[in-house]
Scaffold this active site. Sequence first.
Site, PDB file in Angstrom:
ATOM      1  N   LEU A 127       0.858  -1.186   0.000  1.00 24.98           N
ATOM      2  CA  LEU A 127       0.000   0.000   0.000  1.00 24.98           C
ATOM      3  C   LEU A 127       0.897   1.240   0.000  1.00 24.98           C
ATOM      4  CD1 LEU A 127      -2.678  -1.055   2.678  1.00 24.98           C
ATOM      5  CD2 LEU A 127      -2.852  -1.188   0.189  1.00 24.98           C
ATOM      6  N   ASP A 128       0.940   1.911  -1.159  1.00 25.96           N
ATOM      7  CA  ASP A 128       1.736   3.134  -1.292  1.00 25.96           C
ATOM      8  C   ASP A 128       0.800   4.308  -1.093  1.00 25.96           C
ATOM      9  OD1 ASP A 128       3.267   1.574  -4.185  1.00 25.96           O
ATOM     10  OD2 ASP A 128       3.779   1.368  -2.064  1.00 25.96           O
ATOM     11  N   TYR A 129       1.131   5.197  -0.166  1.00 21.44           N
ATOM     12  CA  TYR A 129       0.161   6.242   0.153  1.00 21.44           C
ATOM     13  C   TYR A 129       0.745   7.655   0.147  1.00 21.44           C
ATOM     14  CZ  TYR A 129       2.339   6.277   4.771  1.00 21.44           C
ATOM     15  OH  TYR A 129       3.250   6.381   5.791  1.00 21.44           O
ATOM     16  N   CYS A 138      -4.363   5.674  -0.930  1.00 20.30           N
ATOM     17  CA  CYS A 138      -3.473   4.727  -1.586  1.00 20.30           C
ATOM     18  C   CYS A 138      -3.403   4.995  -3.083  1.00 20.30           C
ATOM     19  CB  CYS A 138      -3.961   3.306  -1.354  1.00 20.30           C
ATOM     20  SG  CYS A 138      -3.744   2.783   0.351  1.00 20.30           S
ATOM     21  N   PHE A 139      -2.159   4.949  -3.584  1.00 16.47           N
ATOM     22  CA  PHE A 139      -1.931   5.162  -5.006  1.00 16.47           C
ATOM     23  C   PHE A 139      -1.345   3.888  -5.590  1.00 16.47           C
ATOM     24  CE2 PHE A 139      -2.234   9.808  -5.853  1.00 16.47           C
ATOM     25  CZ  PHE A 139      -2.646  10.186  -4.580  1.00 16.47           C
TER      26      PHE A 139
END
Lengths: 250, 201
Positions: A127-129, A138-139
Amino acid sequence: MIRKRLIPTLLIENGNLIKTIRFSSPRYIGDPINAVKIFNEKGVDELNLIDKNAFKKGINFKLLENISNEAFMPLSYGGGIKTVEEVQRILRIGFEKVILGSLFFNQPETIYKFVEMFGSQAIVVALDYKYSKNDYYCFFNNGKINSGLTLKKSIALCNKLCVGEIILTNIDKEGTMEGLDIKTYSLHRLISNCQLIINGGAKDFNEVVNLLNTNVVDAVSASSIFIFYGKKKGILINYPGEHIFERVKY
Amino acid sequence: MIGIIDYGVSNLGSLQNAFNFLNIQSEIVNNPNMLSRYDKIVLPGVGSFDYAMNKLNEFGWVNKLHHEIIIKKKNVLGICLGMQLMCQSSEEGIQNGLGYFPIKVRKINANGNLKVPHMGWNSVTKYKNFHSNMLNLTNNRFYFVHSYCVPINDQYTLFYTEYGDKFSSIIQKDNLIATQFHPEKSHKFGLNLLDYFGRVL
């Protein structure tokens, strides 16, 4: 547990080891196979391998085979995974876990299928945020597309899918070596049923080992601190010796 | 020659890699009819209990394994899920296990703030004095990644591990030996055990 895990994350592009800052401006570092060899010799806990353009160019299975041959510790792979066959092949090559990014947002039901077939312990979600509009979103697709899902909702979905572990990466901290985003991590740690790995912005060995020894985190992932050395950021693969870690009994 | 069983559910590359490193001959076996060619057998396993048992049944492994292991008494090493499959059954699924160990696999009972799966490096402690030379015990650590465990059993547990809960890390019965951790992923500690299995037993 003896101690919590410290996991170097290696970014790969076109078969090369690279390093980014805030998910962009890739800098060429060297040969990933050699890096894995060195980490193996240093007794590293485990390694995460992320291939940045696998979703465009396909998974580089040959590279994964070569890497697997150098490792007597667990390996996780992420990048462009979409199908059961791909997961199966990656695990057979010698990787313990697969890391899913975009697939989690595009087809969460497939993640559940993976869990059913391969077991929770083999399935990791990244989870990249970024902080945006008073919340954490999230992105995916290398941090380019906003999923519309908050971190909280994403973790709740991971719980539902029985995911084995989650990697939490602050996109704006990645590669900056300014320090890990403990604040956001701590806010979300207890929501997750599984281990939550903090990633993005680790400053130095002191910071990460301290976090591990004081139980603030489940596990730490980092990149720059294992690859760069000194103020001028010369390239040197390094990893703390075993004596630095405290052993804890649970 | 060691035969590493391929029933479609595990990471075989690392195991073979480890044996190669130790200069111990091993081959991947994907046909149960070939099993008789091997002196020792490794039963690896990653994933879920029922899925794995279904595969073992589907490809005709169960009878052949019984013949080589129980009747011909060849040395066998079970790893991770492989260890659990050698037991009677598991809380994880509804299928029967191979039943070599009359033990039921259960969920890890980690206390409140410990998360499951048990994932990471942990140590093992001696439960019984047997095969002690198999492990380099000083400051040992092995890689565990599992949600279910084999409870401690007075008859079969050799080593145990703690993670909020106490469970078997190594069990043994006659020619059978099994580890919950992954020796092929536990650096020198694991290589030591694989060497013992391949060369000494």
